[in-house]
Motif scaffolding. Structure first.
Motif, short mmCIF file in Angstrom:
data_model
loop_
_atom_site.label_atom_id
_atom_site.label_comp_id
_atom_site.label_asym_id
_atom_site.label_seq_id
_atom_site.Cartn_x
_atom_site.Cartn_y
_atom_site.Cartn_z
N LEU A 82 0.83 -1.19 0.00
CA LEU A 82 0.00 0.00 0.00
C LEU A 82 0.87 1.25 0.00
O LEU A 82 1.95 1.27 0.58
N ASP A 83 0.35 2.29 -0.66
CA ASP A 83 0.91 3.63 -0.53
C ASP A 83 -0.25 4.62 -0.57
O ASP A 83 -1.41 4.23 -0.66
N ASP A 84 0.03 5.90 -0.52
CA ASP A 84 -1.03 6.89 -0.44
C ASP A 84 -1.93 6.85 -1.66
O ASP A 84 -3.17 6.91 -1.55
N ASN A 85 -1.36 6.72 -2.81
CA ASN A 85 -2.18 6.71 -4.03
C ASN A 85 -3.11 5.50 -4.06
O ASN A 85 -4.28 5.62 -4.44
N ILE A 86 -2.59 4.35 -3.65
CA ILE A 86 -3.42 3.14 -3.65
C ILE A 86 -4.56 3.29 -2.65
O ILE A 86 -5.72 2.95 -2.93
N LEU A 87 -4.27 3.82 -1.47
CA LEU A 87 -5.31 4.01 -0.47
C LEU A 87 -6.38 4.96 -0.96
O LEU A 87 -7.59 4.70 -0.79
N LEU A 88 -5.98 6.04 -1.55
CA LEU A 88 -6.95 7.01 -2.07
C LEU A 88 -7.77 6.41 -3.20
O LEU A 88 -8.99 6.64 -3.30
N ASN A 89 -7.13 5.61 -4.01
CA ASN A 89 -7.85 4.99 -5.13
C ASN A 89 -8.85 3.96 -4.65
O ASN A 89 -9.99 3.91 -5.11
N VAL A 90 -8.43 3.13 -3.70
CA VAL A 90 -9.33 2.09 -3.20
C VAL A 90 -10.52 2.72 -2.47
O VAL A 90 -11.67 2.28 -2.61
N ALA A 91 -10.24 3.74 -1.67
CA ALA A 91 -11.30 4.38 -0.89
C ALA A 91 -12.06 5.43 -1.68
O ALA A 91 -13.06 5.97 -1.18
N ARG A 92 -11.57 5.76 -2.90
CA ARG A 92 -12.19 6.78 -3.74
C ARG A 92 -12.35 8.09 -2.97
O ARG A 92 -13.44 8.66 -2.89
N LEU A 148 0.26 -3.57 6.83
CA LEU A 148 -0.48 -2.33 6.59
C LEU A 148 0.29 -1.17 7.25
O LEU A 148 -0.19 -0.56 8.20
N LYS A 149 1.45 -0.90 6.73
CA LYS A 149 2.30 0.07 7.39
C LYS A 149 1.72 1.48 7.38
O LYS A 149 2.00 2.27 8.27
N GLU A 150 0.93 1.84 6.39
CA GLU A 150 0.42 3.20 6.27
C GLU A 150 -0.97 3.37 6.87
O GLU A 150 -1.51 4.46 6.86
N ILE A 151 -1.54 2.32 7.39
CA ILE A 151 -2.95 2.38 7.78
C ILE A 151 -3.19 3.28 8.99
O ILE A 151 -4.26 3.87 9.15
#
Length: 1501
Positions: A684-694, A714-717
């Protein structure tokens, strides 16, 4: 009235006169002298009543014998009475003694007293004789604490009970002639600490039935060790007591072993059921996983729809959201992306369909779990019965024995046939039962009950007519008995019947039962009460749904031999009492008119039938009044088979699933919409999190669905501080460390991962729902502690489908700390359940209350035949709390000797520091992880810590008095030697069901008698060598370890290495096993033996191996790759007959096998093969099965041991070189065969690389044409001390440099001429041959062999060669009278050289050697000995023994000596003869024939 009183008064006077007359007292002066009388006695007549005693106020002793007295009276005026005899009278009770408070001795034998009463005030009584009365029960003696002698012989007492416990001063007890039949009753006498004399079969009385049982004396002496006399025999001897102690100890060990075997069988059944369950769960688990995966994916899609679907979501939640697998609470779900309403409807419809499909699969899981629980419960029940049976055998010292039947036993088949014949299908048709299956039959051997039955039967028959006695067998029946199901004590009743028989009429009435024993000859009639009870219980407990349609499926029935005797039908309305039917032994009731078989006496399936009204061949219910006429003989365990069971057996089992369910699953999974597979996220990174959560920014994310990826962390969670709903199901998480410090998180779904622990969860203060299903969590207590600390608001928790340790108690373990939970595992938590869990959690620490409630202060271990630990014996699990209502003493903890804290949920051993006198402790079935807190308990003798989580033995080192240690069912991986070596008194150790990989360390416990280490991870057989030092070990259990299955002939292997064993793996070691072990493994060299001898097992580091004189007869160093660096092996002085497993060693170069019994490289095959030769029979190149070869013939045998270069085979008794198969050693360069019985040189055809051959001290007479046919590179040949006369066939030895022919029979100098075929010969020795006596043999040889440099160990100089040539040209140029040469007669001086022969200087100048006699004499051998002398003298027994006794004993010595010879130095003049470590130096002499002054023999050494 007055007249009668006067008459009575006159009679009393007459009695008093008689009494005075008998005792010499004046009746007239009785008033004056009576007060001085202290003793009175009256015998046989004249004293019908006890009157006139008021005249004797100082009476101390009163004896009444053979009078017609019925009551004790008139003693009110005799307060000083100390001794009273009222014997052979007609007393029926004890009375009138209330004023005799000084009474010390009371003799009331030979009366009709039925009950012991009215002795409460006789506290000073020391002697009481009540023998030969009618007493049936010991009672009324509670206050007689000073009683020392009690005689109750010849009464009707059956039980002792605890009635004598208060009589602590009792010294002498006589109970002969009673009806005591149980060892348990005798055990109770151990409570009498001062008992020294006991009689149970006094010669003047009949024996008690118990005295007729086996081991009667042993049982008594063990339980009453202070006894000095038993049945008039002196048992004070120390040897007698020790014999009893030893016998009991052996029996205890034996039954403990058998109990463990039964428990192990249960573990095997459990494992088998688990494996079957796992297989059965595979398909449902896969289907549930697939359906759940799709369901959660759809729910993830649904979470993205707008609020218009919330209503539908809530509707689903109100329906079955918490009733099926896969449901979640979505009330807090939010949406970001709009959807087509039609698509939303399809998603919701598919979700509903998926949940409907989950229902049958979840039901399937429940059915499988119920099947497993039923099987395990039944197996556990059978195991518990077996254990109880074994304990019964132990307590009865073998007089109650329960024999397990099998199909090969005739009685087993008879019992099966009997039960089948008594089963009526029509009676059970209403329950859909088609038949019965017999699971187990136990035969009851109860000596006491059988004796009682036979005695009673004999007594009854003796009163009947002769015809009735002859036909008594017709009145014997085999009838069924079922334990009363209403009493909820079925097992206890059955065990009581097997041990003590059926209860008496009075006992049945006390238990509110019928006064007679109910029996039946029909299974349905006997089973009817149990079936009705089971059906009632099932109807009352409808909440617990059972998948088994037959609630009474499993049953057990006792088959008894019954003498029904004179029997009659029951009269309806009359009570079932002996008084109602005074002349009948039994009564019966006909159930119906269907006929059945009636058994005979001998076998229960007999077809003999009875005639007459009392024993008709129909189904009947019997009631027998006399319990002694019912003998239990068998107990049968069976189960009912339904029609469905039979169909299932022919079609499919429980583990099969209808294909229709799979088809329906596919249809649902293919419903629209079918989601496209999404790429799996690995990180995971910031872009992936934003994309998954829309979402646009991380702080806005409240719902995150990461379902169905391959995430491991989940290091960024934690940066998502606003996150409320997180789904991470179907990933690869093993821990949740990254989910921390999330203050707003309310929902977490972590199902279908690989979580092994919850350690790492931190500060989830708002978490309300947590889903942990289908993970790998095992430690409920530790994980619950994490949740308690970091999730204080948790309301709903689901932990199902995890492999929890102790799964049955997981729910209560979780509910105790987590008091906020409202739902656990999809079930609501009730208030009662929560309260119980809190109480259980509060009581899980060792504190003052638990110590008081579960401790004892007993100082002695009870002497009883039990397998329970001392702590369990002295301190039961649920005693009344001790000392809670009174003030405690300051040192109350120091008085505690026993502590039993089993099953108290303890996690840590604390607050034990003050228990300084603790001797016996048990902490089984807890959650203890460390052995700690026991440092102050230095007197601890027994410690039990079974079924905890202990992983190390640290903490035991100070318990030096520890005798028994049990750590079954823990997490031990090794045995700490540093801890065990400090336990010098440990005799019993059990560490079963752990993870132990090696027994290394156990060798330090040399006092060990019993070791149970089964079901661990021991995988190598060399661990047995660690046990060899335990010389006292007699019981060993290794069952269930991997090496047990891998090791061939495991059992006899262990028996061989541990010869002191009496039992292995629960089975006694037989003598035949010891013999087989010795035959197979004695003298077997294995890697384990190498490790034992060398002290390590680093086989790959071994380069040289020396194991001399170890009685080795077989080599099995497999796998050979372990010894890849082994180059040199020395196995001298062993018992090898072949090279055995040495042929497989890949890099061996030097092999010493001197002083063995080598016959061949590989053993010669004999028919049939022994077990020891099986190994070699597997070698395809061994030559087995081939036709034998002729002498010298070589066959196409494959080469062996390609790296071998040096081989020592001296002193092996070899007589035939061909059978050795030496030709297969194609790379051999040096071969030593000295000291054998070889008569012909052969079998060397394949040794083309041979450079040195030693054949000294054999029986070779001649050399054959093929002897050295292949040795064209041979450099050195030793043939000394043989019988060679001719030197033929040496021509192949073209490279031979050295030839040694000492001590042979070469006579003619012309034989030396044949050596001209050896063009490279530089050294020759013929010392000790007849030819050497010829003074001219040396110059002749020097002349013939031009390359010769050393002859007879003397260097050939150029001067000597020139002189020889001169002699050859002018044989008369020298004066024969002054002829002296090295070959002349020489005096002999002997020099003893210890050890290997040291090098000697050879630079000694030679003396002048003029040669006389001419060349003619030299050539014609005029000094030859006569042939008869040469044949007899050198090889006589005396000469041979003398010579060989000091000969060189191994190749090493020969090599040293040979090295000395081959140096360039000169030896002393003339000769150097070798005799072992002696060197004989010869000097010149004038007498040529005095070389051997003893007639040709060497001088005595």
């Amino acid at each position: 009235m007055m007249q009668s009183e006067k008459q009575k008064h006159r009679w009393d006077d007459e009695v008093i006169k008689e009494l005075c007359l008998a005792n010499g007292v004046s009746f007239e002066n009785i008033a004056q002298v009576g007060s001085e009388v202290s003793s009175l006695e009256t015998f046989f007549s004249g004293f019908p009543r006890m009157v006139g005693l008021s005249f004797f106020p100082r009476l101390c002793q009163f004896t009444i014998l053979g009078q017609d007295i019925k009551h004790i009276e008139g003693l009110e005026c005799c307060p000083l009475l100390r001794e009273l005899w009222v014997v052979q009278c007609h007393l029926t009770e004890i009375s009138g003694l209330q004023n005799c408070l000084q009474l010390e001795k009371l003799y009331l034998y030979d009366n009709q007293i039925c009950e012991i009463t009215n002795l409460e005030l006789q506290i000073n009584l020391e002697v009481l004789w009540l023998n030969n009365n009618c007493i049936t029960q010991i009672q009324g003696l509670n206050t007689l604490q000073n009683l020392k002698e009690l005689n109750l012989a010849d009464n009707n007492i059956e039980k002792i009970g605890h009635s004598l416990d208060p009589n602590v001063s009792l010294h002498n007890l006589n109970l002969s002639g009673n009806k005591i039949s149980s060892f348990k009753e005798l055990t109770l006498l151990a409570r009498l600490p001062r008992l020294r004399e006991l009689a149970l079969k006094d010669p003047t009385s009949t024996s008690n039935p118990v005295c007729l049982l086996c081991n009667y004396a042993t049982h008594v002496l063990y339980h009453i060790p202070g006894l000095q006399r038993l049945d008039t025999y002196d048992v004070l001897s120390k040897q007698v007591k020790e014999a009893a102690e030893s016998t009991v100890m052996k029996k205890t060990m034996y039954y403990n072993m058998r109990v463990r075997t039964a428990q192990r069988k249960l573990a095997e059944v459990r494992l088998s059921l688990m494996e079957k369950k796992k297989t059965m769960l595979q398909l449902p688990g896969e289907r549930i996983r697939t359906l759940n995966h799709t369901l959660k994916s759809l729910e993830g899609e649904l979470s993205k729809v707008p609020a218009s679907c919330e209503k539908s979501a809530c509707t689903l939640e109100d329906g079955s959201a918490h009733s099926v697998e896969g449901s979640i609470d979505r009330s807090d779900q939010t949406t970001d992306i709009s959807r087509d309403p039609a698509a939303e409807y399809k998603i919701l419809s598919k979700i509903d369909a998926l949940r409907e499909r989950l229902v049958p699969w979840m039901r399937r899981l429940n059915e499988i779990e119920a099947w497993y629980e039923r099987g395990l419960t039944q197996a556990t029940n059978m195991m518990e019965y077996t254990v109880q049976f074994l304990l019964m055998e132990l307590e009865s010292v073998g007089n109650v024995r329960l024999e397990e039947g099998c199909c090969t036993d005739p009685w087993f088949t008879s019992c099966c046939d009997l039960l089948h014949s008594r089963f009526s299908h029509s009676d059970f048709k209403v329950h859909n039962i088609a038949g019965i299956k017999i699971n187990r039959v136990i035969r009851i051997h109860n000596s006491a009950l059988r004796l009682r039955f036979e005695d009673k039967l004999h007594t009854l028959l003796s009163k009947e007519s002769i015809s009735s006695q002859r036909n008594y067998r017709r009145r014997l029946e085999y009838l069924f008995y079922i334990a009363d199901p209403e009493k909820n004590s079925e097992r206890q009743e059955i065990l009581s019947i097997l041990e003590e028989g059926f209860k008496t009429t009075q006992q049945n009435k006390t238990l509110e039962r019928e006064g007679a024993i109910p029996l039946s000859n029909s299974l349905s009639v006997a089973e009817q009460p149990r079936i009705e009870h089971a059906l009632r219980q099932a109807s009352q407990d409808e909440s617990k749904h059972s998948t088994d349609t037959i609630h009474f499926r499993h049953g057990q029935i006792i088959v008894s031999k019954v003498f029904v005797g004179h029997s009659m039908p029951i009269r309806e309305g009359d009570p079932l009492d002996r008084s109602t039917y005074p002349k009948a032994y039994s009564v019966y009731r006909d159930v119906d008119t269907k006929h059945g078989t009636a058994p005979s006496e001998e076998r229960p399936n007999s077809t003999n039938t009875h005639t007459g009204p009392e024993c008709g061949p129909r189904r009947r219910q019997w009631f027998v009044f006399d319990h002694e006429l019912v003998l239990p003989e068998y107990i049968i365990y069976f189960q009912y088979i339904t029609t469905g069971d039979q169909e299932q057996a022919h079609s499919k089992g429980i583990d099969e699933t209808p294909s229709n369910d799979i088809i329906l699953d596919r249809e649902v999974l293919n419903m629209e919409p079918v989601l496209k597979p999404q790429p799996r996220l690995l990180s995971l990174d910031d872009n992936i999190l934003l994309n998954v959560a829309r979402a646009d920014v991380l702080s806005e994310i409240t719902v995150l669905n990461l379902h169905g990826n391959s995430l491991k962390e989940l290091k960024e969670i934690s940066r998502l501080t606003a996150l409320q709903h997180l789904t991470i199901s179907f990933n690869k998480f093993t821990h949740l460390d990254d989910i921390s410090h999330m203050p707003n998180l309310k929902f977490l779904d972590a199902s279908y991962n690989r979580l092994v622990t919850l350690e790492g969860l931190r500060r989830l203060g708002q978490l309300q729902q947590l889903d942990l299903r289908w993970n790998k969590l095992t430690k409920a207590r530790e994980d619950t502690a994490v949740l308690r600390k970091h999730t204080p608001a948790l309301l709903k928790l689901d932990t199902r489908f995890n492999p929890w340790i102790g799964s049955k108690t997981v729910r209560m373990t979780i509910l105790g700390p987590l008091t906020t939970l409202t739902h656990l595992d999809d079930m609501m938590v009730t208030e009662e359940e929560a309260a119980d869990a809190v109480l259980m959690a509060a009581g899980s620490k060792i504190n003052q209350a638990s110590l008081l409630a579960h401790s004892s202060t007993n100082t002695d271990r009870p002497r009883c035949l039990s397998l329970l630990s001392t702590a369990q014996l002295l301190c039961p699990l649920s005693p009344a709390p001790r000392g809670l209502t009174r003030e405690l003493e300051l040192d109350w903890t120091a008085k505690i000797t026993v502590l039993n804290l089993d099953s108290q949920k303890i996690s840590k051993l604390i607050n034990l520091n003050e228990l300084v006198n603790l001797r016996w402790a048990s902490f089984n079935d807890n959650d203890i992880s460390k052995v700690e807190g026991l440092d102050s308990c230095l007197k601890l003798e027994e410690l039990s810590l079974n079924n905890n989580n202990i992983s190390t033995l640290n903490g035991l080192s100070k318990l030096q008095l520890l005798n028994k240690l049990s750590l079954d069912g823990n997490q031990l991986s090794s045995l700490d030697a540093s801890a065990l070596e400090r336990l010098p008194n440990l005799s019993f150790m059990s560490v079963e069901n752990n993870c132990i990989r090696s027994v290394h360390g156990i060798q330090r416990v040399r006092s060990l008698l019993e070791l149970y280490i089964g079901n661990n991870q021991i995988s190598t057989s060399r661990d047995i060598y660690y046990l060899k030092g335990l010389t006292n070990l007699i019981i060993l259990d290794l069952y269930g370890n991997p090496f047990v299955e891998k090791l061939e002939n495991y059992r006899i292997y262990v028996v061989f290495h541990l010869p002191s064993l009496k039992a292995l793996d629960g089975i006694a070691v037989e003598v035949t096993e010891c013999e087989s072990a010795k035959d197979m493994f004695e003298g077997r060299l294995t890697p384990d033996m190498v490790a034992e001898k060398l002290g390590h097992s680093n086989y790959t580091d071994i380069a040289d191996l020396t194991l001399q004189s170890c009685s080795i007869r077989m080599v099995d160093l497999s796998p050979a790759d372990l010894f890849c660096r082994l180059c040199s092996v020395n196995l001298d002085h062993n018992n090898l007959t072949s090279f055995s497993g040495l042929i497989y060693l890949p890099n061996i170069k030097a092999l010493c096998l001197n002083y063995n019994h080598i016959e061949s490289i590989l053993p010669r095959r004999k028919a049939p093969l022994t077990n020891r030769q099986i190994l070699f029979s597997k070698v395809h190149s061994s030559g087995y099965g081939r036709q034998s070869k002729g002498k010298g013939e070589t066959g196409p045998l494959e080469p062996l041991m390609g790296s071998l270069e040096v081989l020592h085979l001296s002193n092996n008794g070899i007589s035939n070189m061909a059978t050795l198969q030496l030709s297969r050693l194609t790379n051999l360069k040096t071969l030593f065969l000295q000291g054998n019985e070889i008569s012909q040189v052969e079998g060397l055809e394949g040794l083309h690389q041979l450079t040195e051959l030693v054949l000294d001290r054999n029986r070779i007479k001649a050399l054959a044409g093929n002897s050295f046919i292949a040795q064209n590179v041979l450099l050195e040949l030793h043939l000394a001390e043989n019988r060679i006369r001719e030197l033929n066939h040496l021509d192949p030895l073209i490279e031979l440099r050295k030839l040694f022919l000492d001590m042979n029979k070469l006579q003619d100098i012309t034989e030396l001429d044949k050596l001209e075929v050896l063009p490279s010969l530089t050294e020759l020795s013929v010392i000790g041959n007849p030819v050497a006596k010829n003074s001219l043999h040396r110059p002749a040889t020097v002349l013939r062999l031009s390359q010769l440099q050393v002859l007879d160990e003397v260097t050939v100089t150029q001067e000597e060669r020139t002189r020889a040539e001169t002699l050859s040209a002018d044989p008369l140029s020298a004066d024969p009278t002054c002829c002296q040469c090295p070959g002349a007669s020489l005096p002999i001086t002997v020099i003893n050289l210890p050890g290997p022969l040291s090098l000697m200087p050879r630079n000694i100048p030679l003396r002048g050697m003029p040669i006389g006699g001419g060349l003619q004499n030299f050539m014609h051998g005029q000094d030859n000995l006569p042939s008869n002398v040469d044949e007899a003298q050198p090889h006589s027994t005396k000469y041979k023994n003398h010579r060989l006794g000091n000969a060189v004993r191994n190749g090493q010595a020969d090599n040293t000596f040979r090295h000395a010879r081959t140096t360039g130095s000169n030896l002393p003049t003339s000769g150097l003869l070798r005799y072992g470590n002696r060197v004989i130096i010869t000097y010149p002499s004038q007498e040529q024939d005095s070389r051997f002054p003893n007639g040709g023999k060497p001088p005595l050494m």
